[in-house]
Design a protein around this motif. Structure first.
Motif, short mmCIF file in Angstrom:
data_model
loop_
_atom_site.label_atom_id
_atom_site.label_comp_id
_atom_site.label_asym_id
_atom_site.label_seq_id
_atom_site.Cartn_x
_atom_site.Cartn_y
_atom_site.Cartn_z
N LEU A 41 -28.95 18.87 17.47
CA LEU A 41 -28.49 18.80 18.86
C LEU A 41 -27.01 19.14 19.01
O LEU A 41 -26.52 19.24 20.13
N GLY A 42 -26.30 19.27 17.89
CA GLY A 42 -24.89 19.62 17.95
C GLY A 42 -24.01 18.46 18.39
O GLY A 42 -22.99 18.67 19.05
N ILE A 43 -24.36 17.25 18.00
CA ILE A 43 -23.58 16.06 18.37
C ILE A 43 -22.61 15.76 17.23
O ILE A 43 -23.00 15.74 16.06
N ARG A 44 -21.36 15.51 17.57
CA ARG A 44 -20.36 15.24 16.54
C ARG A 44 -20.66 13.90 15.85
O ARG A 44 -21.35 13.05 16.40
N GLY A 45 -20.11 13.73 14.65
CA GLY A 45 -20.48 12.61 13.79
C GLY A 45 -20.01 11.23 14.19
O GLY A 45 -20.71 10.27 14.00
N LYS A 46 -18.82 11.09 14.73
CA LYS A 46 -18.24 9.77 14.97
C LYS A 46 -18.40 9.33 16.43
O LYS A 46 -17.48 8.79 17.02
N ILE A 47 -19.56 9.53 17.01
CA ILE A 47 -19.78 9.14 18.40
C ILE A 47 -20.61 7.85 18.43
O ILE A 47 -21.51 7.66 17.62
N LYS A 48 -20.25 6.97 19.33
CA LYS A 48 -20.97 5.70 19.47
C LYS A 48 -22.05 5.84 20.55
O LYS A 48 -21.96 6.70 21.42
N ILE A 49 -23.04 4.98 20.49
CA ILE A 49 -24.16 5.03 21.43
C ILE A 49 -23.66 4.94 22.87
O ILE A 49 -24.14 5.67 23.74
N LYS A 50 -22.72 4.06 23.13
CA LYS A 50 -22.26 3.88 24.51
C LYS A 50 -21.51 5.10 25.04
O LYS A 50 -21.31 5.23 26.24
N MET A 93 -36.50 5.18 12.23
CA MET A 93 -35.89 6.38 11.74
C MET A 93 -34.71 5.97 10.87
O MET A 93 -33.91 5.12 11.24
N GLY A 94 -34.62 6.60 9.75
CA GLY A 94 -33.55 6.28 8.82
C GLY A 94 -32.31 7.12 9.05
O GLY A 94 -32.27 8.01 9.92
N PRO A 95 -31.27 6.87 8.26
CA PRO A 95 -30.02 7.59 8.44
C PRO A 95 -30.14 9.09 8.19
O PRO A 95 -29.49 9.89 8.86
N LYS A 96 -30.97 9.50 7.24
CA LYS A 96 -31.10 10.94 6.94
C LYS A 96 -31.70 11.68 8.13
O LYS A 96 -31.20 12.75 8.52
N LYS A 97 -32.76 11.14 8.72
CA LYS A 97 -33.38 11.77 9.89
C LYS A 97 -32.44 11.75 11.08
O LYS A 97 -32.39 12.70 11.86
N ALA A 98 -31.68 10.67 11.24
CA ALA A 98 -30.73 10.58 12.35
C ALA A 98 -29.66 11.67 12.23
O ALA A 98 -29.28 12.30 13.22
N ILE A 99 -29.20 11.93 11.02
CA ILE A 99 -28.20 12.98 10.80
C ILE A 99 -28.80 14.34 11.11
O ILE A 99 -28.16 15.20 11.74
N GLN A 100 -30.07 14.56 10.72
CA GLN A 100 -30.72 15.83 11.01
C GLN A 100 -30.85 16.06 12.52
O GLN A 100 -30.59 17.16 13.01
N VAL A 101 -31.24 15.02 13.25
CA VAL A 101 -31.36 15.13 14.71
C VAL A 101 -30.00 15.42 15.32
O VAL A 101 -29.87 16.27 16.20
N ARG A 102 -28.99 14.73 14.83
CA ARG A 102 -27.64 14.93 15.35
C ARG A 102 -27.17 16.37 15.16
O ARG A 102 -26.63 16.99 16.08
N TYR A 103 -27.39 16.93 13.98
CA TYR A 103 -26.98 18.31 13.73
C TYR A 103 -27.79 19.30 14.56
O TYR A 103 -27.25 20.29 15.04
#
Length: 100
Positions: free
Chosen positions: A13-22, A1-11
Motif C-alpha cells: 500500500l506504500g505506507i511508511r514504517g513508523k506510522i501509528k494506527i491513530k 496476522m503476524g508482523p511479516k504479513k503486516a509489513i507486506q501489506v504496508r509495502y
C-alpha cells in the motif's frame, strides 16, 4: 496476522514504517481492510463457515453433531487418545523374525 504479513501489506500500500494506527487516514484503513479481505479469511467469514460445519454435523447426526445439539462438550482427542478411541492400537508383542 503476524508482523511479516503486516509489513507486506504496508509495502503493497506504500505506507511508511513508523506510522501509528491513530495517524491513519480513512482511505488508508479502507485500503487495508480491502486488501486483507482479498487475501485472508476474516473473522466473520471463519465463524460463518464454522457454524455451517456444525449445522451439517447436526443434520447428518454424527457424534459431534449429537454432542452439539445436546449442548455437551466435545472431547479434544489428539495422538494416542484418538488411536485408542478408534481401536487402531497395534499389538504390543515384539515381532519374532527367527522363524522367517
Amino acid at each position: 496476522m503476524g508482523p511479516k504479513k503486516a509489513i507486506q501489506v504496508r509495502y503493497r500500500l506504500g505506507i511508511r514504517g513508523k506510522i501509528k494506527i491513530k495517524e491513519f487516514k480513512k482511505y488508508q484503513i479502507d485500503q487495508i481492510e480491502q486488501m486483507i479481505g482479498q487475501d485472508h479469511v476474516v473473522h466473520w467469514e471463519l465463524k460463518r463457515g464454522e457454524r455451517a460445519d456444525i449445522e451439517r454435523f447436526i443434520s447428518i447426526s454424527c457424534y459431534r453433531g449429537i454432542r452439539h445439539k445436546d449442548g455437551l462438550p466435545l472431547p479434544c482427542l489428539f495422538g494416542n487418545e484418538l488411536i485408542l478411541m478408534l481401536g487402531l492400537v497395534a499389538s504390543r508383542m515384539p515381532l519374532d523374525f527367527s522363524m522367517v
